[in-house]
Design an enzyme around this catalytic site. Structure first.
Site, PDB file in Angstrom:
ATOM      1  N   GLU A  12     -61.888 -43.474  67.957  1.00 25.40           N
ATOM      2  CA  GLU A  12     -62.347 -42.538  68.973  1.00 25.40           C
ATOM      3  C   GLU A  12     -63.853 -42.414  68.781  1.00 25.40           C
ATOM      4  OE1 GLU A  12     -63.365 -38.891  70.143  1.00 25.40           O
ATOM      5  OE2 GLU A  12     -61.500 -38.171  69.232  1.00 25.40           O
ATOM      6  N   CYS A  51     -66.958 -34.410  71.279  1.00 20.73           N
ATOM      7  CA  CYS A  51     -66.737 -35.754  71.825  1.00 20.73           C
ATOM      8  C   CYS A  51     -66.326 -35.678  73.292  1.00 20.73           C
ATOM      9  CB  CYS A  51     -65.708 -36.500  70.996  1.00 20.73           C
ATOM     10  SG  CYS A  51     -64.247 -35.533  70.641  1.00 20.73           S
TER      11      CYS A  51
HETATM   12  P1  NDP Z   1     -70.643 -41.892  61.778  1.00 23.54           P
HETATM   13  O1  NDP Z   1     -70.012 -42.955  62.569  1.00 23.54           O
HETATM   14  O2  NDP Z   1     -71.802 -42.231  60.942  1.00 23.54           O
HETATM   15  O3  NDP Z   1     -69.562 -41.210  60.818  1.00 23.54           O
HETATM   16  C1  NDP Z   1     -68.251 -40.934  61.179  1.00 23.54           C
HETATM   17  C2  NDP Z   1     -67.376 -40.970  59.949  1.00 23.54           C
HETATM   18  O4  NDP Z   1     -67.381 -42.278  59.395  1.00 23.54           O
HETATM   19  C3  NDP Z   1     -67.849 -40.052  58.847  1.00 23.54           C
HETATM   20  O5  NDP Z   1     -66.734 -39.539  58.147  1.00 23.54           O
HETATM   21  C4  NDP Z   1     -68.631 -40.990  57.965  1.00 23.54           C
HETATM   22  O6  NDP Z   1     -68.739 -40.536  56.631  1.00 23.54           O
HETATM   23  C5  NDP Z   1     -67.771 -42.222  58.029  1.00 23.54           C
HETATM   24  N1  NDP Z   1     -68.461 -43.448  57.676  1.00 23.54           N
HETATM   25  C6  NDP Z   1     -69.720 -43.804  57.971  1.00 23.54           C
HETATM   26  N2  NDP Z   1     -69.963 -45.037  57.495  1.00 23.54           N
HETATM   27  C7  NDP Z   1     -68.819 -45.457  56.902  1.00 23.54           C
HETATM   28  C8  NDP Z   1     -68.447 -46.641  56.205  1.00 23.54           C
HETATM   29  N3  NDP Z   1     -69.287 -47.650  56.039  1.00 23.54           N
HETATM   30  N4  NDP Z   1     -67.197 -46.719  55.696  1.00 23.54           N
HETATM   31  C9  NDP Z   1     -66.321 -45.712  55.856  1.00 23.54           C
HETATM   32  N5  NDP Z   1     -66.639 -44.565  56.486  1.00 23.54           N
HETATM   33  C10 NDP Z   1     -67.871 -44.452  57.019  1.00 23.54           C
HETATM   34  O7  NDP Z   1     -70.964 -40.764  62.763  1.00 23.54           O
HETATM   35  P2  NDP Z   1     -71.717 -39.385  62.492  1.00 23.54           P
HETATM   36  O8  NDP Z   1     -70.696 -38.412  62.068  1.00 23.54           O
HETATM   37  O9  NDP Z   1     -72.900 -39.535  61.632  1.00 23.54           O
HETATM   38  O10 NDP Z   1     -72.215 -39.118  63.949  1.00 23.54           O
HETATM   39  C11 NDP Z   1     -73.141 -40.005  64.518  1.00 23.54           C
HETATM   40  C12 NDP Z   1     -72.970 -40.080  65.989  1.00 23.54           C
HETATM   41  O11 NDP Z   1     -71.624 -40.413  66.315  1.00 23.54           O
HETATM   42  C13 NDP Z   1     -73.188 -38.782  66.711  1.00 23.54           C
HETATM   43  O12 NDP Z   1     -74.533 -38.549  66.903  1.00 23.54           O
HETATM   44  C14 NDP Z   1     -72.443 -39.035  67.970  1.00 23.54           C
HETATM   45  O13 NDP Z   1     -73.209 -39.782  68.854  1.00 23.54           O
HETATM   46  C15 NDP Z   1     -71.256 -39.842  67.540  1.00 23.54           C
HETATM   47  N6  NDP Z   1     -70.059 -39.034  67.346  1.00 23.54           N
HETATM   48  C16 NDP Z   1     -69.091 -39.155  68.260  1.00 23.54           C
HETATM   49  C17 NDP Z   1     -67.953 -38.408  68.139  1.00 23.54           C
HETATM   50  C18 NDP Z   1     -66.880 -38.565  69.099  1.00 23.54           C
HETATM   51  O14 NDP Z   1     -65.792 -38.079  68.826  1.00 23.54           O
HETATM   52  N7  NDP Z   1     -67.051 -39.208  70.208  1.00 23.54           N
HETATM   53  C19 NDP Z   1     -67.774 -37.428  67.086  1.00 23.54           C
HETATM   54  C20 NDP Z   1     -68.865 -37.379  66.168  1.00 23.54           C
HETATM   55  C21 NDP Z   1     -69.937 -38.177  66.295  1.00 23.54           C
HETATM   56  P3  NDP Z   1     -70.130 -39.925  56.089  1.00 23.54           P
HETATM   57  O15 NDP Z   1     -70.396 -38.718  56.911  1.00 23.54           O
HETATM   58  O16 NDP Z   1     -69.822 -39.609  54.667  1.00 23.54           O
HETATM   59  O17 NDP Z   1     -71.156 -40.997  56.293  1.00 23.54           O
END
Ligand code: NDP
Length: 685
Positions: free
Chosen positions: A263, A302
């Site tokens: 998602e 989201c």
């Molecule tokens: P990320 O994609 O960076 O992170 C989402 C999750 O993935 C977090 O739990 C993060 O952990 C984890 N993660 C990141 N890198 C890895 C990896 N290499 N291996 C395993 N897990 C990983 O998104 P953000 O939360 O930083 O948000 C960034 C952007 O994403 C927002 O600005 C927005 O645009 C979008 N977003 C969209 C959402 C939606 O539902 N549509 C919801 C939230 C964000 P950790 O935090 O520890 O890096």
């Protein structure tokens, strides 16, 4: 431990039955309004392969030993226990930048989802360990070979990688269907707000309600965890499209065909109807909804409305109304009760959103809100991640790219004009697949055209108008009973959707064999399988004594013309097919006057019922009633009633029994077929 009163502390992970801190001090996590450290996060030193193995070996078997109703009762107990502790969660949630109203969505919304799955699981699933899916497929004319699909829990672990914006709901909306399916989970919250998830998991573990290892928590990076996932595991991801794509193409995920639900970003749109100009109720509702979606959770949802699609003639009025409403938003520290919108989750997130606004300026101009100088009533202007709501206008959306492509994950939306319903649909589709869209109109024809045009590109569509103004749950709220997820750019995943969501954690298997074998495997009686008749009337048996396949073959009864006329006059159903020989003959389906279908059902009950008080407490309905062959005066009916499914209720002295009921005529031809649903006492009184 009183977490909220303590100083910044090192978050711990809950793995292999213990709470452990990372090997290093970790990265500081800062209060979104004040910049003060709340916690430190680090997961180094965790043995991720062992964590997966622990879930698979310790918790998986324990969960699978439970029936669906036992798991539903477990979710209910867990939900109620968390509800009692929710004020502690609210207190900590403020540090994420959430107002009380934002936290309500996250905390009450998350716990509510657990409770909703508990009650739906209890009502909609049988009290068994295996589900059947669809009807029996007959594979041999003589009835000796058939097939049925079953669903059984996957034997791995569900790895839930969650986003920062809903540290509580984001975890619980995934855990509820996972646990109900009978699968353990490893929760990996986004680091920025993991302190709230950690607290909720801590309280969950303390209750002792879940089997050990059913929920494990990783606070910090997941390290090499994904290297160890296999085909019985599931990975769900919520977050950015770039991370999602990276994880989806992880060699172990691809190599082992691991189920991966994603998602990601979503350029959700809301359309103002051509009929909904200024002065209409729909215009006012639309303004309220767009402003609410932009400001709740500071737009970090989201499902938030990113694209506002409005009739060209109404755009000026809309921009003015939205600008005025957004200008009144009180921005500040959520601890302050007058505040209606808090900061973004972190300064990094604000920098990111400002950069995305700059990207949007390639196609659009700012018409309300200054992205650089936040107007706050409380909080720290320097260290807090505050951002005013920003409204943009894009006059030529057909030539624009950024407005359909760039997700500014904050209080940011772009208004764009359209002229015809077809254009409105096309603009929504330029988001290349979104979680949700909405349309505000009081014109059913406009709603039909727009909703059917948008539906293939969206997981959920909401229609807003004056009739549902007071009761609508709103554009941005995913609900436990409705699917959450969207095609294409939104990730192509699907979550929730009531019991649909549970099945994502189960394997569908087509089982082929003789009917008796299928009955044994599925725990449901299948037609043509062995049955036991001739003993005590099955209605004399308590739930403890009754067995699948217990059968009654009744005496017979001949239907007379007097019976038909009596029934017609008694009930008032004097439809010509029962009363007029000539008219009935002219009907292509009948060869003269026929008995009422409900007369057949009533006679059948008269034949199979055992009248004396006993364990059968009530008949609460019939399912799948079909009248198969007309019954004429002189035909003789007989009933075969077979115990098909037994569902004892966990929390009552009775259960539900489903009976297969087949009514045949003197030639052995089926005239009616249905399931009779009864409540039966667990023991004889
Ligand atoms: P990320 O994609 O960076 O992170 C989402 C999750 O993935 C977090 O739990 C993060 O952990 C984890 N993660 C990141 N890198 C890895 C990896 N290499 N291996 C395993 N897990 C990983 O998104 P953000 O939360 O930083 O948000 C960034 C952007 O994403 C927002 O600005 C927005 O645009 C979008 N977003 C969209 C959402 C939606 O539902 N549509 C919801 C939230 C964000 P950790 O935090 O520890 O890096």
């Amino acid at each position: 431990m009183n977490v909220q009163a303590s100083r910044p502390r090192r978050l711990e992970s809950y793995v292999c039955g213990s709470w452990i801190a990372g090997a290093k001090e970790g990265v500081p996590l800062l209060d979104a309004s004040t910049g003060a450290p709340v916690a430190f996060i680090d997961s180094s030193g965790i043995d991720f392969a062992s964590t997966l193995a622990y879930g698979r070996e310790k918790a998986g078997p324990a969960l699978r030993r439970m029936s669906f109703h036992e798991r539903a009762a477990m979710l209910k107990a867990l939900g109620l226990a968390l509800m009692e502790r929710k004020e502690e969660f609210y207190a900590l949630s403020a540090a994420t930048g959430a107002t009380r109203a934002d936290s309500w969505v996250d905390i009450d919304g998350g716990i509510g989802t657990l409770l909703s799955y508990a009650s739906k699981g209890r009502r909609e699933l049988p009290n068994t360990r295996v589900l059947v899916d669809g009807d029996v497929e007959t594979l041999a004319r003589d009835g000796t070979f058939a097939a049925r699909h079953i669903l059984s829990p996957l034997q791995g672990v569900a790895v839930h990688i969650n986003a920062f914006n809903f540290p509580c709901w984001g975890m619980l909306e995934k855990l509820a269907p996972t646990l109900l399916a009978g699968m353990p989970a490893i929760v990996k919250p986004a680091s920025q707000t993991a302190y709230l998830t950690e607290l909720v998991v801590r309280r969950m573990v303390e209750t002792g309600i879940l089997p050990e290892g059913a929920v494990q928590l990783i606070s910090g990076s997941v390290g090499d965890l994904l290297d160890h996932v296999d085909g019985q595991d599931v990975v769900t991801f919520t977050g950015s499209a770039s991370t999602g794509r990276k994880l989806k193409s992880h060699p172990a995920v691809i190599g082992n065909s691991v189920r991966f639900t994603m998602e990601a970003d979503s350029l959700n749109a809301s359309v103002l109807g051509l009929d909904a100009g200024p002065g209409t109720e729909e215009f006012d509702l639309f303004v309220k909804e767009v402003a609410r979606e932009m400001t709740s959770k500071a737009g970090q949802k989201c499902t938030a409305i990113r694209r506002v699609i409005a009739p060209r003639v109404h755009c000026d009025a809309l921009v003015a109304a939205l600008g005025e409403r957004l200008g009144k938003t009180v921005l500040g520290n959520p601890a302050d009760e007058t505040v209606r919108m808090g900061p973004l989750a972190s300064l990094d997130q604000r920098t990111e959103v400002r950069e995305r606004i700059r990207d949007l300026l390639a196609d659009a101009e700012i018409v309300a809100g200054d992205p650089d100088t936040p107007r706050i009533v409380s909080g720290d202007a320097e260290a807090g991640a505050f951002l005013n709501p920003v409204l943009l206008y894009c006059d030529r959306p057909w030539e624009a790219k950024a407005v359909h492509d760039v997700e500014a994950f904050g209080p940011v939306s772009t208004v764009m004009p359209y002229d015809t319903a077809g254009e409105a649909v096309d603009l929504t589709r330029r988001g290349k697949g979104s979680l949700v869209a909405s349309v505000f109109t009081n014109d059913p024809a406009f709603a039909e055209e727009v909703v059917l045009g948008m539906a293939p590109f969206h997981g959920r569509v909401l229609i807003g108008n004056r009739a549902s103004a007071k009761t609508s749950t709103g554009h941005g709220s995913p609900l436990p009973g409705l699917v959450h997820g969207g095609p294409g750019r939104a990730g192509g995943g699907e979550e929730l959707g009531g019991m649909r969501g549970v099945k994502h954690y189960m394997q569908r298997t087509a089982v082929q064999g003789s009917p008796t074998m299928l009955s044994a495997v599925t725990g449901r009686w299948v037609a043509d399988s062995e049955a036991r008749s001739g003993g005590e009337h099955p209605f004399r048996k308590s739930l403890a004594e009754l067995r699948i396949g217990d059968q009654l073959v009744t005496a017979s009864r001949t239907v007379t013309l007097e019976d038909i006329e009596h029934f017609a006059n008694f009930t008032g159903d004097t439809f010509y097919a029962h009363m007029d020989e000539e008219a009935a003959k002219a009907n292509p389906f009948f060869d003269g006057r026929v008995a009422h279908g409900y007369l057949i059902v009533s006679f059948a009950a008269g034949l199979f019922v055992d009248p004396a008080p006993g364990p059968v407490l009530a008949n609460y309905g019939v399912d799948n009633l079909r009248f198969l062959t007309p019954v004429n005066p002189g035909d003789t009916l007989k009933v075969q009633l077979t115990c098909k499914e037994i569902n004892p209720r966990a929390d009552a002295e009775h259960g539900e029994v489903r009976w297969d009921c087949r009514v045949t005529n003197q030639n052995g031809v089926a005239v009616a077929q249905y399931d009779v649903l009864t409540m039966v006492a667990k023991t004889r009184s």
